[in-house]
Design an enzyme around this catalytic site. Structure first.
Site, mmCIF file in Angstrom:
data_model
loop_
_atom_site.group_PDB
_atom_site.id
_atom_site.type_symbol
_atom_site.label_atom_id
_atom_site.label_comp_id
_atom_site.label_asym_id
_atom_site.label_seq_id
_atom_site.Cartn_x
_atom_site.Cartn_y
_atom_site.Cartn_z
ATOM 1 C CB CYS A 122 -0.894 0.020 1.232
ATOM 2 S SG CYS A 122 -2.055 -1.350 1.281
ATOM 3 C CG ASP B 157 12.482 -12.206 -12.906
ATOM 4 O OD1 ASP B 157 12.003 -11.085 -12.665
ATOM 5 O OD2 ASP B 157 11.775 -13.200 -13.175
ATOM 6 C CB CYS C 281 6.752 -11.488 4.540
ATOM 7 S SG CYS C 281 6.769 -9.809 5.202
#
Lengths: 452, 452, 452, 452
Positions: free
Chosen positions: D7, D353, D390
């Site tokens: 966010c 990547d 996480c």
């Protein structure tokens, strides 16, 4: 003429049926009580689902939305937003989690001690997300649940603490609970369909799902369904019931029955009482659609003066009516209500309206009748004079705006341009609902407030 | 009971006013003729603007959209899509460019030589974007304009070539033209408001903009407004007019007057004729809302048997009614139409419906009445028996689906569960509109098609 | 910097596959050519289906819409609306009926004799519903079909009559036809996937559906698929091809190959040519995203000056960007393009942009670079100076607005605040696409219009 | 390749400016941190306004909505919904009333003691309307306010009680407060523009409103603006800071600076470290867009192997990407990411990547490269191997789904079909951010959780 609407609630406990769909039809039948928002919540064991938003029931819900609302219990709500409150967040049912899991609440009515209760809880650190009474009610139930043995006991305790008008339906993971305030301001009935139990604001919603009317919830009563059985707690019931008389005169659908009294019959009776009080000489009696029509019929029955259709009402006003530019209000009224020249022309008319609040609309209607060729226009209101505001949810303007607070009947008659004007008397008002089990609140006409 | 609606047109030439806004109110008043699509086009010198789409007038237009529709001429349309056609592209008015600039066309009706004309033009290399008759009409006008001296002359030539039902409003940069087919199948009236001229499908739309009713457009007549003056070409007018009688029985609003005949009076007359043909003994006469109500009143006037409200109609069905899951059709009918127990219970009922087409709905309605306690249910149809399809726009099913094509009256009575059943006779039908200037098309009842 | 986009077309003939879905992915890959409208039409025997509207492919289509678009042939379109035309009615494909049944047409390009052709047909009585060239094209095909033996012959005849830029895909009930104007202004390639044939504006769309690139449609060629086989008519092919050179510099995706020339390589070459013409001394070469990046890389390869990222482009601008209130245009540019201080600070910068049109944006970008600490800013345009408008679809402003029409290079350099400024020369332009089979239109840089 | 987003928050105190509009541009710049929902709340004395919902900033807000959001303080939020939570009710900012009036809260992060705190308050009778941490945070602030002297003191107390990752912006009627958890998991910076103060998740949002970067909020610090002045309380600050290292590798925009470290430089450094650890021989280095591009550039700088563009990324995926029917996942990847044949064909490729999580996408990408003609494909991940979930907000799947938990590097290399495979070492990870003021959380790579 249109004053406002009330909210409506519907709830069903049906372990075998499609609860969301039944609620959808129930809300359809209650749509006249509120068109701003609506919503349905269902619960399936522990999973609570809810869909709500602005618009009509028929516009907000789709087949696929209904299919996602699974559950053996459902509650629904239609909402009238009034002038005070247009926040979308206030749509109901309110869903939340509390110490015992999920809870959904929907209600109709207006608390008089809401601000006081809110303040009390804010002093304990509470936060409020909306401006609705529902959230206050939910908070009290959650607080009560801490020391109550059951959800229904918590609701019962809430009923003790809340003041004002409230008709509640509450749903937890395995229970459906309904309650009505001890004054019984707003209606709430119980129906049965097979093994299912239904609660609804009006009996017309029972009809829409083909449920049989069992009885009304008593003022102060808490009822609940658990394990397929209906239970009741009447500890808060008293004798002081006072249903809003305006439910009979205006809010409710004529095919509903409230506390034993047919709404249709009450309106017929109001018309008959007017006939007794105002035995006028005329060629035809007409009503202002929709609520004035039945009272007009009653007047006709009592007097023998023929009842006829005076207006064609436009049924397609839609959500966003755009007002005329240099608005003669007359033009606006005419778009909604066109006089039927064939029944009006060269006639002496008695026109019955359900109420006269500000007097602004009736002026236009009378003018339309005269333009259509009416020889005389006698106006009768099937409600008495509005002289005082309502603190229990009816959207009545302040005294300054109330026509009857500023003028005598004669002055009003002259202002609106009628040939004569009459209001139902308070005495007569007392006679329109002889079958009702409880007495009424008529404070807006008498200033006799049942609580304050 | 609900059969279908017709389209409606409205047009205004008003150099000083807000044409789009007037058209908006006019379409409001015509919304009962079609709820699927609507649209308004305006022209301001050479600039044509148009807004159209699906939905009600009150939902599709906003203040800002109206403000963008500038012009001294406007035409508008409300559309009933029928079972055949749900393409959004078919919304009207149709706007296009042709040899003389911009053109907008809206129409109500159904051509009988549309496919033939389309084929003819396709053989010349034409392409068609929609499946509407409007596009065929526009094409013919454009073709005719090549060798006609004026747009109104081109419309006049189109009137000669088109067969079937068509009520046209056509707008070019400086002219408003209206035309009615030589048979006069669909209504079209002329109004005046100050210097402005108004054309509308029904007079109730004139009322909504406070225009005065001047007269009806004659069958076959082409009228136009140019430079503020009204002109007429009556070259195609004949004596063979045949207005759809169903406009009086069902389509039109009761406050409208068509070709001199009040729709309300025609329905009253239908009820009186039924009373003469079927002088039944009963306690109450009720009507099926909305069109059956006035005929029921007429029956009551003629017989003295009290008229009363038999049903409460739910006014909030909305756009997307979701059908009951394991649909008893009865439940569906009940959501729309709830019997009023107070007037039904223990009564011998005469129920007047505007028509009986497939017989499926009336079965449910009778069952609802019996459940509400009716002792007897006598059904009268204010239309004769449907025996043949319509080729001029009324959405009548095929013969196989028409109830009266498969059964005798006695059989029908038994199937629907009525105590007795009667239909208005063809003779009586001829008497319901004594004030009408022209005769009627009653082919769906008689198979006497005015053209084919 | 962003100038504008072109339209894009995609078409597939696949009797075994899901044509609508393939077209959906093809349009996805072509979305950079137009973001205003998009649409897909499919045909299944005689039934034509179409869904089109405004918005991105990913927003307009849903799973259920794709499922309704059945057919063994499909055509699709993405549309850039330009400044001239924002009418929703103009979304493509255009669907219609003509003498032989259904037809759908989509095209990319701009006719130069559209008004002339329209006028010619209006004189024969034609009406036009839109302002698009597509409708004119469809009309000509329909007219040609009257005396042509087949739809492909009709398209071939249309190719003869139409002037300007047009890349067509046309679908009838059993055929898929594609055509490219004789000048070959816009690209069109052919792919194969199993038994299916695909036509697309760019090869990146073939990749997205895993089709193998077969070849390009030749300028003037009409190809069609019928009964699973590919046919070709090259009768209108000439040597005068002139692909829009701006496809290589700006419009096309770098992973596309047009007429044998890799777009990526063409941009690399443009950068190398700039290096030869402007061998500047600097610390870093950066490109203005997106089209300037590859040319910057080419400059770096040729000079050995390191290429680096100069800006971070905001990828989420969305449909309705609201401009700053008291808009410094700088702020607006900064929201879309933020300089990367880490690579800019204290550096001598060579910045390559794909073009400089009005000069308004580049002023802001240079200022941003200076604020981010750039010591020098040398600007190179991988396109030559714009000196003349385009009549074949590229949205270039009028001469008055073209920066290079009013100022010398030195003046422009001073106005935009650069340390030096250079444009690709016309000579170099001729060398950027050595693999291309055809020559180019460079009229916007040279005023050498291939037709007029 | 795309893993997920975080966010983002933005807040401004600007007594003279248009706070809603500034917040709009700030959220634009933070849109990469979350695209599901967004919202802006403003306060003007006592009146709080809020608009939030699903969609991009550019789609949800219009000119008229911004104009209704008046106030001298504003906070805004963009939200990434993750896999757990798709409830619209969870959009932020959260607005509510509490003992001191109105409050609005927005946050980025994930609490580890949220359930525990919620339970604690439910035991006191609290109800929760959403499933967000924001509501828990608001509740704690409201509770703390009961015995704290000020709103900022209440926030400070909340910082003590909350565990996990949280970056807060809180707005009351006259104050703007911001706080960062004592571990500093998520970034938060302070900017100044004239007299206005700005807080934002990343410095790129300061750039977008042309605010100057002042400093970062310290881990554990509470800052507030009142009466135009900035205040700070550092009582909860400790030395144990641990910014999520994945902000540098993936989440943040490369033009942002976090706690003193340029994100761009950190990625360049990661590429350089990879070069040191894996000094491969190849023709070209490419990056997987977008985050892999800068690390690839770093590898190129360190090794001299040319960096080039390997893929063209489709920028127009839109909200509702419809998956291929018989989905080869390869086709899906190809629609989003098309290899650039010109730079790939016949080349030995090093592809960088940003991370390899499940290994499912990289398989497809390698296959695409081989189909485009790559001779060798060496894959390097600029993040170490993911071995553990996480608990602080990054959306990492369970151990079972983590590629590196089930296979050795050699096995992974073989499964994905690469010629070689390497991951950044933990040691190198420690060197990528030399300018950072605080240390990092790398628990997903090391299982060294800073709290638990």
């Amino acid at each position: 003429m249109k004053l406002n609407e009330e909210c409506g609630v519907f709830a069903i406990y049906d372990s075998g049926g499609d609860c969301a769909r039944s609620t959808y039809y129930g809300l359809y039948a209650l749509q006249h009580r509120g068109q701003e928002d609506c919503g349905i919540a269902t619960i399936n064991d522990l999973e609570l689902s809810c869909h709500k938003g602005s618009g009509l029931v028929g516009d907000l819900f789709s087949e696929s939305i209904l299919n996602e609302l699974n559950g053996t219990i459902a509650i629904g709500h239609v909402r009238y937003a009034g002038s005070r409150d247009l926040h979308r967040e206030n749509a109901q049912p309110l869903t939340l989690t509390y110490i015992k899991g999920s809870l959904a609440v929907a209600h109709n009515g207006k608390l008089t001690n809401s601000a006081e209760l809110k303040r009390e809880y804010e002093y304990k650190g509470a936060v409020f997300h909306t401006t609705t009474d529902s959230e206050v009610i939910a908070y009290i139930i959650a607080q009560a649940r801490l020391h109550s043995g059951s959800a229904q006991a918590a609701v019962n305790e809430a009923v003790k603490r809340l003041k004002g008008a409230f008709t509640l339906v509450v749903m937890s993971s395995r229970k459906l609970i309904a309650a009505r305030d001890p004054w019984g301001f707003r209606p709430l009935c119980i129906g049965k369909k097979g093994d299912a139990f239904v609660f609804a604001s009006e009996t017309c919603a029972l009809d829409s799902v083909e449920a049989t009317y069992l009885r009304d919830v008593k003022p102060g009563e808490v009822v609940w369904v658990e394990g397929g059985e209906l239970y009741s707690n009447t500890e808060n019931c008293t004798e002081k019931a006072s249903l809003c008389i305006f439910e009979h005169l205006y809010f409710a659908r004529p095919d509903s029955v409230i506390d034993g009294q047919s709404v249709y019959e009450a309106r017929i009776n109001a018309g008959k009482c007017l006939a007794r009080e105002y035995p006028l000489s005329a060629d035809v009696v007409i009503g202002v659609p929709d609520s004035g029509l039945v009272a007009a019929k009653g007047y006709s029955i009592a007097t023998g003066i023929p009842f006829n259709t005076g207006f064609v009402k436009n049924r397609y006003i839609g959500r966003t009516f755009i007002k005329p530019a240099q608005a003669t209000r007359e033009e606006e009224v005419k778009i909604k209500l066109n006089p039927l020249r064939a029944t009006i022309k060269d006639k002496r008319i008695i026109m019955i309206d359900d109420s006269i609040v500000r007097g602004t609309t009736v002026v236009q209607i009378i003018r339309l009748l005269r333009e259509a060729g009416a020889k005389e226009v006698h106006v009768l209101s099937s409600a008495p004079k509005f002289i005082s505001p309502c603190f229990f949810g009816t959207d009545i303007p302040s005294k300054q705006e109330l026509f009857a607070c500023s003028y005598t009947t004669e002055e009003m008659c002259s202002i609106i341009g009628a040939d004569s004007l009459g209001f139902l008397s308070i005495d007569s008002l007392g006679q329109i609902a002889p079958d009702a089990k409880y007495s009424f609140c008529d404070a807006c006409f008498t200033e006799n407030y049942p609580i304050l």
